[in-house]
Write a protein that holds these residues in place. Structure first.
Motif, PDB file in Angstrom:
ATOM      1  N   PRO A  79       0.823  -1.228   0.000  1.00  0.00           N
ATOM      2  CA  PRO A  79       0.000   0.000   0.000  1.00  0.00           C
ATOM      3  C   PRO A  79       0.846   1.263   0.000  1.00  0.00           C
TER       4      PRO A  79
ATOM      5  N   LEU B  35      -0.742   4.387   3.900  1.00  0.00           N
ATOM      6  CA  LEU B  35      -1.186   5.164   2.745  1.00  0.00           C
ATOM      7  C   LEU B  35      -0.772   6.622   2.890  1.00  0.00           C
TER       8      LEU B  35
ATOM      9  N   ALA C 206       2.522   6.527  -7.217  1.00  0.00           N
ATOM     10  CA  ALA C 206       1.484   7.286  -7.921  1.00  0.00           C
ATOM     11  C   ALA C 206       1.611   8.781  -7.647  1.00  0.00           C
ATOM     12  N   VAL C 207       1.838   9.135  -6.398  1.00  0.00           N
ATOM     13  CA  VAL C 207       1.961  10.555  -6.046  1.00  0.00           C
ATOM     14  C   VAL C 207       3.233  11.140  -6.630  1.00  0.00           C
TER      15      VAL C 207
ATOM     16  N   ALA D 134       1.978   8.564   0.558  1.00  0.00           N
ATOM     17  CA  ALA D 134       1.621   9.809  -0.129  1.00  0.00           C
ATOM     18  C   ALA D 134       2.571  10.931   0.269  1.00  0.00           C
TER      19      ALA D 134
ATOM     20  N   VAL E   3       1.050   3.901  -3.412  1.00  0.00           N
ATOM     21  CA  VAL E   3       0.651   5.305  -3.268  1.00  0.00           C
ATOM     22  C   VAL E   3       1.842   6.221  -3.465  1.00  0.00           C
ATOM     23  N   ASN E   4       2.971   5.839  -2.924  1.00  0.00           N
ATOM     24  CA  ASN E   4       4.199   6.613  -3.076  1.00  0.00           C
ATOM     25  C   ASN E   4       4.515   6.842  -4.553  1.00  0.00           C
TER      26      ASN E   4
END
Length: 470
Positions: A313, A370, A320-321, A374, A317-318
């Motif tokens: 997770p 998450l 994608a951001v 992020a 997220v890491n």
């Protein structure tokens, strides 16, 4: 040689996508070995019949040499040519990985891990310096975003890769996989990368000795503190020697005509703030990986492979951001993105630090992960950009070396502090209590990083409104 803006360095004629891929795969490979060993240590201990002291040096030899030689590796790239040194670093790293994979004894694997650290100390700063040499403007912003994403996900994927290869094949496979990767990268780099301009002049021998031995002594003292405590004579002796050598380094660099660590790098407030922020941030993040893994395996009864999967997770997220950063940077300044990243990471770490023996993976680990993912995705690219802000061509290597030094030193210092914090927790709380105490310490380090961003990085940017993020 006169100083020119690093953006003026000619681009390589080859395909820039291929150039970036070579740099990032090589950088990812060395980052992977910072954490891949964690999940394999029990198998290494059993296979080679290692004592606890020897087992600790399987990791410490790599960390010590890597951290100690970073400034030297960065400076050597300026003098010898960064492409040439990049190839040498890859060859050393690949050779060492082969030696580790076939290691028959404890002393063999420790020595090979030290050699692997030499290769990593060359590849890490040289890879970032190659980005400054081959990319300009928006292309550089995108390249730095990818570089930052690679740095961000390297540790968590290391846990996953190490756990998977150890569970399915052998701990040796986690190192042997580097051999074909290094060989392919060497072949590709020779065909695609162009050599950077070599600087003439003498090598700063005194600076190199003080920097290498001083950083090595500092990392060694911090590592020993995790086993012996901060008041142990060996720990104190190492830290005293480190302080003396690093003070001597500063005094010498102030007079050296061609210093290995130009003090002018610290005269730029945004860069200095970025170095301090990275040191504190990475100190917090090593605690996240080191102690969260223990909680998942010892309290939630995860296998090493399940623990590696447990970081997905955060990793997803890491990434994608981080990939959205170039678009966000067109509307939001780098320091503000960095501020947001540290705040979100701090929120996630504070939440994670509340875990207890009865917690569940979803609520106690996955959801705060998450936020941490992020936050790291938001923070790493602007933190890296701030670290190379306004660098001249002649200082590109040294600046890149300082970024990586802050990265490695932050992890060593953070682990030393957080292990002390964890061991001071009440034993009746069990593993969860020790992990909670350590992650509370990580939250404090992130709070200090936030203070640096607010008091140093953001004010410095306001004082230079014309600065370009690229």
């Amino acid at each position: 040689m006169h100083s020119t803006a690093v953006q003026d360095t000619p681009r390589a004629a080859g395909n820039q996508t291929a150039i970036l891929a070579i740099i990032l795969v090589s950088y990812f490979m060395i980052l992977l070995d910072n954490s891949v060993v964690f999940t394999g240590l029990p198998s290494i201990r059993a296979d080679l019949e290692l004592t606890p002291a020897t087992l600790s040096w399987v990791q410490d030899a790599y960390t010590l040499v890597f951290g100690g030689l970073l400034l030297l590796g960065a400076r050597a790239g300026d003098l010898l040519g960064r492409r040439r040194l990049f190839l040498i670093g890859l060859a050393l790293f690949g050779t060492a990985s082969l030696l580790i994979g076939v290691a028959p004894t404890g002393w063999w694997i420790v020595a090979a891990r030290g050699l692997q650290g030499v290769g990593a100390a060359i590849v890490a700063p040289t890879s970032l310096a190659l980005i400054t040499a081959h990319f300009t403007g928006e292309a550089r912003s995108r390249a730095v975003a990818w570089y930052a994403a690679t740095a961000g996900i390297g540790a968590s994927l290391g846990m996953l890769v190490g756990g998977a290869l150890t569970a399915w094949i052998s701990w040796r496979a986690a190192f042997l996989v580097n051999v074909p990767i290094a060989a392919i990268m060497i072949f590709a780099a020779r065909r695609v990368l162009t050599e950077t301009e070599r600087r003439s002049g003498r090598f700063d021998v005194i600076g190199a000795v003080c920097a290498t031995l001083g950083m090595s002594a500092l990392v060694f003292g911090i590592m020993e503190s995790t086993e012996r405590g901060w008041t142990d004579p060996l720990t104190l002796s190492a830290l005293t020697v480190a302080a003396a050598l690093l003070i001597a380094l500063v005094l010498h660099e102030a007079r050296a005509p061609q210093p290995i660590m130009p003090l002018r790098l610290f005269s730029h407030r945004e860069r200095s703030g970025a170095y301090a922020t990275r040191l504190l941030y990475m100190g917090a993040m090593i605690g996240f990986f080191y102690f969260t893994t223990q909680y998942m395996q010892d309290t939630l009864s995860f296998s090493p492979l399940q623990a590696g999967l447990g970081f997905i997770p955060m990793t997803a997220v890491n990434f994608a951001v981080a990939m959205a950063i170039p678009r966000l940077a067109g509307h939001i300044s780098g320091p503000v993105l960095l501020l947001a990243g540290v705040v979100v990471t701090l929120a996630g770490m504070a939440w994670l630090s509340r875990l207890d023996p009865d917690g569940t993976y979803l609520i106690a680990v996955a959801l705060p992960m998450l936020l941490i993912g992020a936050g790291q995705g938001l923070a790493f690219a602007p933190m890296t950009n701030a670290g190379i802000s306004s660098l001249s061509t002649e200082d590109a290597g040294a600046g890149s070396g300082l970024i990586n030094t802050a990265h490695q030193l932050g992890m060593a210092l953070g682990l030393g502090i957080l292990v002390t914090v964890a061991t001071s927790a009440n034993d009746t709380a069990g593993v969860a209590g020790h992990v909670s105490a350590a992650l509370t310490g990580s939250s404090v380090l992130l709070g200090l990083a936030l203070t640096v961003v607010l008091l140093v990085v953001i004010p410095s940017r306001r004082a230079e409104p014309a600065h370009n993020d690229a």
